[in-house]
Design a protein around this motif. Structure first.
Motif, PDB file in Angstrom:
ATOM      1  N   ASN A 467       0.963  -1.025   0.203  1.00  0.00           N
ATOM      2  CA  ASN A 467      -0.147  -0.056   0.071  1.00  0.00           C
ATOM      3  C   ASN A 467       1.046   1.209  -0.082  1.00  0.00           C
ATOM      4  OD1 ASN A 467      -2.402  -1.136  -0.078  1.00  0.00           O
ATOM      5  ND2 ASN A 467      -2.804  -1.344   2.276  1.00  0.00           N
ATOM      6  N   ILE A 468       2.125   1.133   0.363  1.00  0.00           N
ATOM      7  CA  ILE A 468       2.941   2.165   0.507  1.00  0.00           C
ATOM      8  C   ILE A 468       3.784   2.295  -1.071  1.00  0.00           C
ATOM      9  CG2 ILE A 468       4.691   3.521   1.957  1.00  0.00           C
ATOM     10  CD1 ILE A 468       2.250   3.039   3.300  1.00  0.00           C
ATOM     11  N   VAL A 469       3.384   3.542  -1.473  1.00  0.00           N
ATOM     12  CA  VAL A 469       4.208   3.664  -2.865  1.00  0.00           C
ATOM     13  C   VAL A 469       5.030   4.766  -2.808  1.00  0.00           C
ATOM     14  CG1 VAL A 469       3.728   4.560  -5.316  1.00  0.00           C
ATOM     15  CG2 VAL A 469       1.807   3.344  -3.992  1.00  0.00           C
ATOM     16  N   ILE A 470       6.332   4.527  -2.986  1.00  0.00           N
ATOM     17  CA  ILE A 470       7.675   5.404  -2.932  1.00  0.00           C
ATOM     18  C   ILE A 470       7.862   6.094  -4.166  1.00  0.00           C
ATOM     19  CG2 ILE A 470       9.878   6.063  -2.194  1.00  0.00           C
ATOM     20  CD1 ILE A 470       9.257   3.961   0.520  1.00  0.00           C
ATOM     21  N   GLU A 471       7.540   7.163  -4.373  1.00  0.00           N
ATOM     22  CA  GLU A 471       7.560   7.866  -5.823  1.00  0.00           C
ATOM     23  C   GLU A 471       8.538   8.736  -5.970  1.00  0.00           C
ATOM     24  OE1 GLU A 471       3.686   6.709  -8.028  1.00  0.00           O
ATOM     25  OE2 GLU A 471       3.625   8.659  -7.408  1.00  0.00           O
ATOM     26  N   HIS A 472       9.218   8.969  -7.236  1.00  0.00           N
ATOM     27  CA  HIS A 472       9.949  10.120  -7.318  1.00  0.00           C
ATOM     28  C   HIS A 472       9.219  11.380  -7.988  1.00  0.00           C
ATOM     29  CE1 HIS A 472      13.360  12.055  -9.961  1.00  0.00           C
ATOM     30  NE2 HIS A 472      13.004  12.593  -8.954  1.00  0.00           N
ATOM     31  N   SER A 473       9.145  12.275  -7.477  1.00  0.00           N
ATOM     32  CA  SER A 473       8.195  13.407  -7.869  1.00  0.00           C
ATOM     33  C   SER A 473       9.253  14.371  -8.417  1.00  0.00           C
ATOM     34  CB  SER A 473       7.380  13.988  -6.929  1.00  0.00           C
ATOM     35  OG  SER A 473       6.900  15.300  -7.130  1.00  0.00           O
ATOM     36  N   LYS A 474       9.822  14.286  -9.794  1.00  0.00           N
ATOM     37  CA  LYS A 474      10.770  15.218 -10.084  1.00  0.00           C
ATOM     38  C   LYS A 474      10.497  16.542 -10.161  1.00  0.00           C
ATOM     39  CE  LYS A 474      14.061  15.456 -13.672  1.00  0.00           C
ATOM     40  NZ  LYS A 474      15.455  16.079 -12.765  1.00  0.00           N
ATOM     41  N   ASP A 475      11.353  17.455  -9.492  1.00  0.00           N
ATOM     42  CA  ASP A 475      11.444  18.870  -9.374  1.00  0.00           C
ATOM     43  C   ASP A 475       9.958  19.241  -9.030  1.00  0.00           C
ATOM     44  OD1 ASP A 475      13.790  19.018  -9.962  1.00  0.00           O
ATOM     45  OD2 ASP A 475      13.758  18.880 -11.929  1.00  0.00           O
ATOM     46  N   GLY A 476       9.267  18.725  -8.276  1.00  0.00           N
ATOM     47  CA  GLY A 476       8.039  18.900  -7.853  1.00  0.00           C
ATOM     48  C   GLY A 476       7.750  20.266  -7.204  1.00  0.00           C
ATOM     49  N   SER A 477       8.974  20.640  -6.299  1.00  0.00           N
ATOM     50  CA  SER A 477       9.054  21.603  -5.570  1.00  0.00           C
ATOM     51  C   SER A 477       8.659  22.900  -6.333  1.00  0.00           C
ATOM     52  CB  SER A 477      10.111  21.805  -4.551  1.00  0.00           C
ATOM     53  OG  SER A 477      11.084  22.149  -5.072  1.00  0.00           O
ATOM     54  N   GLY A 478       9.439  23.241  -7.304  1.00  0.00           N
ATOM     55  CA  GLY A 478       9.208  24.553  -7.946  1.00  0.00           C
ATOM     56  C   GLY A 478       7.603  24.936  -8.408  1.00  0.00           C
ATOM     57  N   ILE A 479       7.156  23.653  -9.154  1.00  0.00           N
ATOM     58  CA  ILE A 479       5.692  24.102  -9.334  1.00  0.00           C
ATOM     59  C   ILE A 479       4.728  23.960  -8.167  1.00  0.00           C
ATOM     60  CG2 ILE A 479       3.720  22.814 -10.449  1.00  0.00           C
ATOM     61  CD1 ILE A 479       5.378  23.278 -12.671  1.00  0.00           C
ATOM     62  N   GLY A 480       5.015  22.986  -7.121  1.00  0.00           N
ATOM     63  CA  GLY A 480       4.356  23.138  -5.964  1.00  0.00           C
ATOM     64  C   GLY A 480       4.384  24.475  -5.204  1.00  0.00           C
ATOM     65  N   ALA A 481       5.639  25.115  -5.330  1.00  0.00           N
ATOM     66  CA  ALA A 481       5.525  26.503  -4.599  1.00  0.00           C
ATOM     67  C   ALA A 481       4.710  27.345  -5.198  1.00  0.00           C
ATOM     68  CB  ALA A 481       7.053  26.898  -4.471  1.00  0.00           C
ATOM     69  N   ALA A 482       4.709  27.345  -6.738  1.00  0.00           N
ATOM     70  CA  ALA A 482       4.018  28.338  -7.468  1.00  0.00           C
ATOM     71  C   ALA A 482       2.364  27.930  -7.205  1.00  0.00           C
ATOM     72  CB  ALA A 482       4.143  27.965  -9.052  1.00  0.00           C
ATOM     73  N   LEU A 483       2.190  26.600  -6.899  1.00  0.00           N
ATOM     74  CA  LEU A 483       0.610  26.417  -7.086  1.00  0.00           C
ATOM     75  C   LEU A 483       0.247  26.704  -5.654  1.00  0.00           C
ATOM     76  CD1 LEU A 483       0.965  22.642  -8.142  1.00  0.00           C
ATOM     77  CD2 LEU A 483      -0.842  24.346  -8.993  1.00  0.00           C
ATOM     78  N   LEU A 484       1.232  26.917  -4.513  1.00  0.00           N
ATOM     79  CA  LEU A 484       0.894  27.455  -3.133  1.00  0.00           C
ATOM     80  C   LEU A 484       0.715  29.128  -3.219  1.00  0.00           C
ATOM     81  CD1 LEU A 484       2.900  24.964  -0.671  1.00  0.00           C
ATOM     82  CD2 LEU A 484       0.249  25.021  -1.230  1.00  0.00           C
ATOM     83  N   ALA A 485       1.480  29.304  -4.008  1.00  0.00           N
ATOM     84  CA  ALA A 485       1.435  30.961  -4.380  1.00  0.00           C
ATOM     85  C   ALA A 485       0.018  31.018  -4.901  1.00  0.00           C
ATOM     86  CB  ALA A 485       2.497  31.533  -5.421  1.00  0.00           C
ATOM     87  N   ALA A 486      -0.564  30.497  -5.752  1.00  0.00           N
ATOM     88  CA  ALA A 486      -1.777  30.600  -6.277  1.00  0.00           C
ATOM     89  C   ALA A 486      -2.845  30.263  -5.144  1.00  0.00           C
ATOM     90  CB  ALA A 486      -2.251  29.575  -7.418  1.00  0.00           C
ATOM     91  N   THR A 487      -2.809  29.268  -4.162  1.00  0.00           N
ATOM     92  CA  THR A 487      -3.723  29.018  -3.383  1.00  0.00           C
ATOM     93  C   THR A 487      -3.812  30.020  -2.439  1.00  0.00           C
ATOM     94  OG1 THR A 487      -3.040  26.682  -3.685  1.00  0.00           O
ATOM     95  CG2 THR A 487      -4.485  27.263  -1.669  1.00  0.00           C
ATOM     96  N   ASN A 488      -2.596  30.835  -1.969  1.00  0.00           N
ATOM     97  CA  ASN A 488      -2.640  31.787  -1.215  1.00  0.00           C
ATOM     98  C   ASN A 488      -2.571  33.195  -1.706  1.00  0.00           C
ATOM     99  OD1 ASN A 488      -2.329  30.056   1.753  1.00  0.00           O
ATOM    100  ND2 ASN A 488      -0.929  29.156   0.062  1.00  0.00           N
TER     101      ASN A 488
END
Ligand code: BGC
Length: 495
Positions: A467-488
């Motif tokens: 049940n535990i999926v360990i997954e590579h999320s390549k360079d997700g932190s850049g888009i993630g930060a932009a998404l959080l800028a949108a959310t906030n």
């Protein structure tokens, strides 16, 4: 999706060779006794670095305990358990133009993304990446933030094509700042300390968003930070945008850290819970963990000579900045005491951080009979001619250090999952749960990745680990930060 790469296309995971460490005096002649062999030093190293199941269990349990203690009271444990003030994760509905800045290690990255909501998702993204000039890692706060703002200003000037800002708005930024920061709100936070070899004066104790704002002002750049996030938090948000089961994010690069989704009522130290969702992301700062780690004399010496002694011990044991350096110290001992590379000690091997984690990773990929690649890396990096026997020993040293790092990282992940499962009964182990991974060490070191996964499976058993999926999320932190800028975003939005 259009992508512009900057001066460095690949995110590297090691510090430059000029990292400030106190260097040892030059020894040119080996002075060892003949009774010590490379093999016996290796044997002791393997014993000291061993991570059998009971050690992994102890680390996982201690990680969970330290998390609870850190959530109970401020300063309650080595783990800071920092509140991120992110309580709403991206849903896919985000729209508009957003920027992200990513400062976290050897490289600095700027990014812009045009988001098109559920239908169009990421319409376009562009980024640039530059290496942080090593002298800025030891300079003043102003110099560092001026550099960041100037790269951003140049990048912003190139905006065009599919990117467009709604009229009357200021460009908003998600600022990924990957050092321990005590957040005071979603868009402000005080730097607690530098890690990963940074020793910039004048930033600790200051609001890093204010530092950036001042530098942007000096550049006459009109942009505003809507979200200040750690890279783990950015990675979690970026991965969650595509997959609702993401609950934990881990960075294994130059440094290391993990964050996860926590229930607000499980955070006693959070006095003023304003979260509407009842959940928030907690940045563990697990790099500071140290309970029960299998450490060697080489780790202790490296720590004592580092610019942050007795701090970040987990990070110094498992992350990309340090693995190569630990191996170098072992090889130096083998050269001095066991004449591994002949009767003289190669001078280059005396230089701290001369052997980098990408070097030990590359050596481990050599499958040739005579280990020619190992030989040429040892020659280039340490200036030695090596026998096949010496190369085999070197490979075993690399493997020992990578194995310990990977397995301990796996145990840390299980510790976080255990804590979450204990509090939510079945909501973690009883269903698909995704751990989003990023960082050059995880991405580029296959043996390390395998050891990490093996430790997780050993600890959880075959059934739960399915049940535990360990997954590579390549360079997700850049888009993630932009998404959080949108959310906030300070502007009205319907997402
Ligand atoms: C920092 C963390 C960061 C991690 C990975 C550590 O040294 O303290 O804040 O998330 O490195 O970049």
């Amino acid at each position: 999706m259009s992508v512009t790469a900057g001066t460095l296309a690949v995110r590297s995971f090691c510090i430059t060779r000029s990292a400030k460490m106190v260097s040892r005096p030059r020894v040119v002649m080996a002075v060892g006794s003949n009774t010590i062999s490379g093999a016996s030093i290796l044997k002791k190293l393997q014993k000291d670095c061993a991570t059998p199941l009971p050690v992994l269990r102890h680390v996982a349990d201690a990680m969970a305990d330290d998390m609870r203690a850190g959530l109970a009271v401020e300063g309650g444990s080595e783990l800071q358990m920092i509140l991120s003030y992110v309580d709403a994760l991206p849903t896919g509905n985000e729209k508009g133009l957003f920027y992200a800045l990513d400062l976290g290690g050897t490289n600095f990255r700027v990014l812009r993304v045009q988001l098109g909501g559920k239908e169009e998702r990421v319409i376009s993204t562009e980024f640039e990446q530059v290496s942080i000039p090593p002298e800025l890692m030891f300079g003043t706060s102003e110099e560092l933030f001026d550099f960041i703002a100037s790269v951003l200003a140049k990048f912003a000037l190139k905006e065009g094509g599919k990117f467009h800002l709604q009229q009357g708005r200021t460009r908003e930024i998600g600022f990924t700042f990957s050092f321990p920061v005590k957040q005071t709100s979603i868009d402000s936070g005080i730097l607690i300390k530098w890690t990963k070899g940074f020793a910039v004066s004048g930033t600790a104790g200051k609001d890093v968003v204010a530092c950036l704002n001042e530098a942007m002002k000096r550049q006459k750049l009109d942009m505003r930070v809507s979200a200040l996030v750690n890279d783990t938090v950015g990675t979690l948000a970026g991965a969650r945008y595509w997959d609702n089961d993401v609950m934990v994010a881990v960075i294994l690069g130059t440094g290391t850290n993990a964050c996860y989704v926590e229930r607000v009522d499980a955070i006693p130290k959070f006095q003023d819970p304003s979260s509407t969702s009842g959940r928030t992301i907690v940045n563990t700062e697990w790099g500071a963990f140290s309970n029960g780690l299998p450490l060697t004399e080489f780790d202790r010496e490296m720590d004592a000579e580092s610019i942050n002694p007795r701090e970040q011990i987990f990070e110094k044991t498992i992350s990309g900045m340090y693995l190569g350096e630990i191996v170098r110290r072992v090889l130096l001992r083998m050269a001095e005491a066991a004449h591994l590379f002949g009767h003289s000690v190669p001078e280059k091997l005396l230089m701290p951080f001369s052997l980098r984690t990408p070097d030990i990773c590359a050596m481990q990929q050599d499958t040739s009979k005579d280990l020619e690649e190992v030989g040429s890396i040892l020659y280039d990096v340490a200036g030695v001619n090596s026998s096949t026997n010496a190369r085999n020993i070197v490979i075993d040293v690399c493997d020992t250090i990578a194995k310990r790092g990977g397995r301990l990282a796996g145990a840390g992940i299980v510790g976080i999952l255990q804590k979450m499962e204990y509090d939510s009964k079945g909501l973690i182990f009883g269903k698909r749960t995704v751990v989003a991974m990023d960082g050059g060490l995880y991405e580029h070191y296959p043996q390390y990745r395998r050891y990490l996964q093996e430790a997780v499976t050993e600890l959880l058993g075959p059934e739960i680990s399915r049940n535990i999926v360990i997954e590579h999320s390549k360079d997700g932190s850049g888009i993630g930060a932009a998404l959080l800028a949108a959310t906030n975003s300070k502007y009205e939005h319907d997402f």
